[in-house]
Design an enzyme around this catalytic site. Sequence first.
Site, PDB file in Angstrom:
ATOM      1  N   ARG A 197     -22.079 137.600 -30.442  1.00  0.00           N
ATOM      2  CA  ARG A 197     -22.615 136.276 -30.157  1.00  0.00           C
ATOM      3  C   ARG A 197     -23.217 135.695 -31.431  1.00  0.00           C
ATOM      4  O   ARG A 197     -24.130 136.277 -32.008  1.00  0.00           O
ATOM      5  CB  ARG A 197     -23.702 136.358 -29.091  1.00  0.00           C
ATOM      6  CG  ARG A 197     -23.202 136.748 -27.721  1.00  0.00           C
ATOM      7  CD  ARG A 197     -24.346 136.667 -26.727  1.00  0.00           C
ATOM      8  NE  ARG A 197     -23.948 137.181 -25.430  1.00  0.00           N
ATOM      9  CZ  ARG A 197     -24.805 137.470 -24.461  1.00  0.00           C
ATOM     10  NH1 ARG A 197     -26.095 137.296 -24.660  1.00  0.00           N
ATOM     11  NH2 ARG A 197     -24.380 137.939 -23.306  1.00  0.00           N
ATOM     12  N   GLU A 236     -33.226 159.161 -20.319  1.00  0.00           N
ATOM     13  CA  GLU A 236     -31.919 159.441 -19.715  1.00  0.00           C
ATOM     14  C   GLU A 236     -31.112 160.335 -20.643  1.00  0.00           C
ATOM     15  O   GLU A 236     -30.853 159.983 -21.797  1.00  0.00           O
ATOM     16  CB  GLU A 236     -31.148 158.147 -19.459  1.00  0.00           C
ATOM     17  CG  GLU A 236     -31.702 157.308 -18.345  1.00  0.00           C
ATOM     18  CD  GLU A 236     -30.776 156.157 -17.974  1.00  0.00           C
ATOM     19  OE1 GLU A 236     -29.633 156.124 -18.466  1.00  0.00           O
ATOM     20  OE2 GLU A 236     -31.208 155.295 -17.195  1.00  0.00           O
ATOM     21  N   ASP A 268     -20.235 147.681 -10.726  1.00  0.00           N
ATOM     22  CA  ASP A 268     -21.590 147.157 -10.740  1.00  0.00           C
ATOM     23  C   ASP A 268     -21.992 146.869  -9.294  1.00  0.00           C
ATOM     24  O   ASP A 268     -21.152 146.809  -8.389  1.00  0.00           O
ATOM     25  CB  ASP A 268     -21.669 145.877 -11.572  1.00  0.00           C
ATOM     26  CG  ASP A 268     -21.671 146.158 -13.064  1.00  0.00           C
ATOM     27  OD1 ASP A 268     -22.241 147.185 -13.471  1.00  0.00           O
ATOM     28  OD2 ASP A 268     -21.089 145.359 -13.830  1.00  0.00           O
ATOM     29  N   ARG A 303     -31.476 156.531 -23.769  1.00  0.00           N
ATOM     30  CA  ARG A 303     -32.404 155.410 -23.680  1.00  0.00           C
ATOM     31  C   ARG A 303     -33.681 155.826 -22.972  1.00  0.00           C
ATOM     32  O   ARG A 303     -33.739 156.860 -22.297  1.00  0.00           O
ATOM     33  CB  ARG A 303     -31.771 154.222 -22.965  1.00  0.00           C
ATOM     34  CG  ARG A 303     -31.315 154.467 -21.536  1.00  0.00           C
ATOM     35  CD  ARG A 303     -30.614 153.228 -20.993  1.00  0.00           C
ATOM     36  NE  ARG A 303     -30.179 153.403 -19.607  1.00  0.00           N
ATOM     37  CZ  ARG A 303     -29.632 152.453 -18.875  1.00  0.00           C
ATOM     38  NH1 ARG A 303     -29.426 151.260 -19.395  1.00  0.00           N
ATOM     39  NH2 ARG A 303     -29.253 152.669 -17.622  1.00  0.00           N
ATOM     40  N   ARG A 329     -12.979 145.361 -26.346  1.00  0.00           N
ATOM     41  CA  ARG A 329     -13.559 144.320 -27.172  1.00  0.00           C
ATOM     42  C   ARG A 329     -15.050 144.596 -27.267  1.00  0.00           C
ATOM     43  O   ARG A 329     -15.623 145.308 -26.443  1.00  0.00           O
ATOM     44  CB  ARG A 329     -13.317 142.927 -26.572  1.00  0.00           C
ATOM     45  CG  ARG A 329     -13.972 142.703 -25.230  1.00  0.00           C
ATOM     46  CD  ARG A 329     -13.651 141.342 -24.656  1.00  0.00           C
ATOM     47  NE  ARG A 329     -14.383 141.113 -23.415  1.00  0.00           N
ATOM     48  CZ  ARG A 329     -15.595 140.583 -23.341  1.00  0.00           C
ATOM     49  NH1 ARG A 329     -16.220 140.252 -24.457  1.00  0.00           N
ATOM     50  NH2 ARG A 329     -16.195 140.389 -22.189  1.00  0.00           N
ATOM     51  N   TYR A 341     -15.639 152.464 -11.762  1.00  0.00           N
ATOM     52  CA  TYR A 341     -16.987 152.025 -12.086  1.00  0.00           C
ATOM     53  C   TYR A 341     -17.220 150.641 -11.486  1.00  0.00           C
ATOM     54  O   TYR A 341     -16.502 149.690 -11.773  1.00  0.00           O
ATOM     55  CB  TYR A 341     -17.233 151.964 -13.595  1.00  0.00           C
ATOM     56  CG  TYR A 341     -18.657 151.547 -13.893  1.00  0.00           C
ATOM     57  CD1 TYR A 341     -19.686 152.470 -13.754  1.00  0.00           C
ATOM     58  CD2 TYR A 341     -18.960 150.238 -14.218  1.00  0.00           C
ATOM     59  CE1 TYR A 341     -21.000 152.090 -13.966  1.00  0.00           C
ATOM     60  CE2 TYR A 341     -20.276 149.848 -14.430  1.00  0.00           C
ATOM     61  CZ  TYR A 341     -21.289 150.784 -14.309  1.00  0.00           C
ATOM     62  OH  TYR A 341     -22.592 150.403 -14.505  1.00  0.00           O
ATOM     63  N   ARG A 369     -18.968 161.730 -15.802  1.00  0.00           N
ATOM     64  CA  ARG A 369     -20.149 161.988 -16.606  1.00  0.00           C
ATOM     65  C   ARG A 369     -21.365 161.906 -15.684  1.00  0.00           C
ATOM     66  O   ARG A 369     -21.390 161.116 -14.727  1.00  0.00           O
ATOM     67  CB  ARG A 369     -20.285 160.958 -17.736  1.00  0.00           C
ATOM     68  CG  ARG A 369     -19.272 161.130 -18.839  1.00  0.00           C
ATOM     69  CD  ARG A 369     -19.451 162.428 -19.598  1.00  0.00           C
ATOM     70  NE  ARG A 369     -20.632 162.360 -20.470  1.00  0.00           N
ATOM     71  CZ  ARG A 369     -21.168 163.420 -21.054  1.00  0.00           C
ATOM     72  NH1 ARG A 369     -20.680 164.625 -20.825  1.00  0.00           N
ATOM     73  NH2 ARG A 369     -22.221 163.288 -21.844  1.00  0.00           N
TER      74      ARG A 369
END
Length: 370
Positions: free
Chosen positions: A179, A303, A352, A283, A175, A350, A252
């Site tokens: 917003r 990066e 956080d 970025r 998804r 992954y 990666r």
Amino acid sequence: MILTKKYDFLIVGAGLYGAVFAHEAKKRGKTSLVIDKREHIGGNTFCEKIEDINVHAYGAHIFHTNDKRIWDYVNDFVPFNRYTNSPVANYKGSFYNLPFNMNTFHQLWGVKTPAEAKSIIEEQSKKYQKNRPENLEEQALSLVGEDIYYKLIKGYTEKQWGRKATELPAFIIKRLPLRYTFDNNYFNDNYQGIPIGGYNELSGGLLEGIDIQLGVNYFKNKESLEKLASKTVFTGKIDEYYNYEYGKLEYRGLRFDHEILEIDNYQGNAVINYTEAEIPYTRILEHKHFEFGQQKNTVITKEYPLEASTSQEPYYPINDEKNNAMYFKYKKKAENDNVIFGGRLAEYKYYDMHQVIGAALAKTKNLFDI
């Protein structure tokens, strides 16, 4: 004669998982030796002090969580500031707010109401609606339409993954949050910020009073190290632990180019994404803005995404069908060993930062509080 081990745990890796595990073990009267192949603690959260700025040496780390228990936990070691992640996308010199919100839609189309924005997105995406998108590009187009996809998603995603969007599986983008408010806060979490003084304050607090050896290669010293402790906690690559018996898991990687600039403000924001394919980096970070710095000079980081085979550190697991099947074999093998595997590399997942901490807290609770 039975020799008494010097430590209860040998913890391989001084990142968040290893540090939280060691801290929680110490609270229960257990002893640990924490080792790391790098010359610093903190893993990828490590900050290097340059020009009196806490430079995120391994890329931006922005703490965010909805779990008040974890937020309170980290704030016990260091107070966090009020930093709110509000990145900006640069596409061929034009700027767009992220995540996709009413500011973005106004910048793209000049619309002023949610109804106008929804109408354009529905019109652009309807021609791509199909029962089962076959790749990431089809999935994204069906969700947001052409303008958002081609300007803000396609180039960035292809650089990040090193593959054409038509070659990437659709499930990568399940998804895309849209917003219909003028809200540039990237995360929806209730709690968000950066440790005041940098992440070294957090990892240092967690590892206070715990024996640490840095610059130590576990695999080169495995036999002698494991004689020191009753049990091993391993936070490195699980495939490397088993000498790549079932093959090498794919990741990666990233390369970071840090630069000191003799100006006080380079880009006016901590994070600006470059979404066109022609620019090789994804970025630019300007680290002083993470802590609202007023230093005379500034430090920026570009990066560059890489295949992990060309990078010193793996960052993002490639959780496709092939790699997940390979990881499952390693996981099954690990179930029969007297080793605790935890963290992003050991679990090929992954995470956080708040999720790593939560996983380590859950593991120690199950281990010690039964």
